[in-house]
Design an enzyme around this catalytic site. Structure first.
Site, PDB file in Angstrom:
ATOM      1  N   ASP A  23      17.645 -67.376 -12.798  1.00  0.00           N
ATOM      2  CA  ASP A  23      18.780 -66.664 -12.219  1.00  0.00           C
ATOM      3  C   ASP A  23      19.581 -66.033 -13.350  1.00  0.00           C
ATOM      4  OD1 ASP A  23      18.283 -67.337  -9.520  1.00  0.00           O
ATOM      5  OD2 ASP A  23      19.303 -69.256  -9.747  1.00  0.00           O
ATOM      6  N   ASP A  39      16.620 -63.007  -4.715  1.00  0.00           N
ATOM      7  CA  ASP A  39      17.640 -63.440  -3.757  1.00  0.00           C
ATOM      8  C   ASP A  39      18.250 -62.237  -3.035  1.00  0.00           C
ATOM      9  OD1 ASP A  39      17.252 -66.078  -4.657  1.00  0.00           O
ATOM     10  OD2 ASP A  39      18.834 -65.892  -6.157  1.00  0.00           O
TER      11      ASP A  39
END
Length: 165
Positions: free
Chosen positions: A121, A137
């Protein structure tokens, strides 16, 4: 093979490609620091938006953290969506895009889970204290938005055909 589902496959390939390319860029330009050390971060807009290299071994917002079933769940979701793309009916455009973005997002994070054991991330909206996330995402959320819009659009078309008393 005819390209009757070009939007499905195009959105899937675009999203998984963008996800994996951006994650590769992050791994080449940032240092992964494990807690308690502070993560490597680059502020684009100080205290608003940063690139911050962290990993997540759970699903969205670290749900199912440390679950050995999560990589298999990602794999099964991808397999189901690929099957839908190959053998399912030709959906309207918004549904094609929605399922394609879902596939791309699930595949992007699934690749990380299977090969790295965790998901990379790096998108960090500090202004609203949102959890750090990635392009996969975003693709999943765009896919869901497309499917919601497709459902709303088809219900509007259906209500127009229904005669009013």
């Amino acid at each position: 093979m005819r390209w009757k589902k070009l939007l499905f496959w195009g959105s899937a390939l675009l999203s998984v490609g963008a996800d994996q390319l951006t994650k590769f860029w992050v791994t080449q330009n940032f240092e992964l620091r494990r807690p308690p050390a502070q993560p490597d971060t680059w502020p684009l807009i100080q205290n608003v938006f940063h690139f911050t290299y962290v990993t997540n071994d759970g699903a969205a917002f670290s749900l199912f953290k440390d679950s050995p079933l999560l990589p298999w769940l990602s794999f099964l979701v991808c397999l189901g969506l690929i099957g839908l793309g190959l053998f399912g009916p030709r959906f309207p455009q918004w549904e094609q895009a929605g399922y394609g973005f879902l596939l791309g997002g699930a595949a992007g994070n699934g690749i990380d889970r299977i090969f790295l054991g965790e998901v990379i991330d790096f998108l960090d909206f500090r202004l609203i204290q949102f959890p750090v996330f990635n392009i996969a995402d975003i693709s999943i959320n765009v896919g869901l938005a497309c499917l919601i819009f497709a459902t709303w659009q088809s219900s509007r078309k259906g209500s127009r055909k229904t005669p009013t008393p």
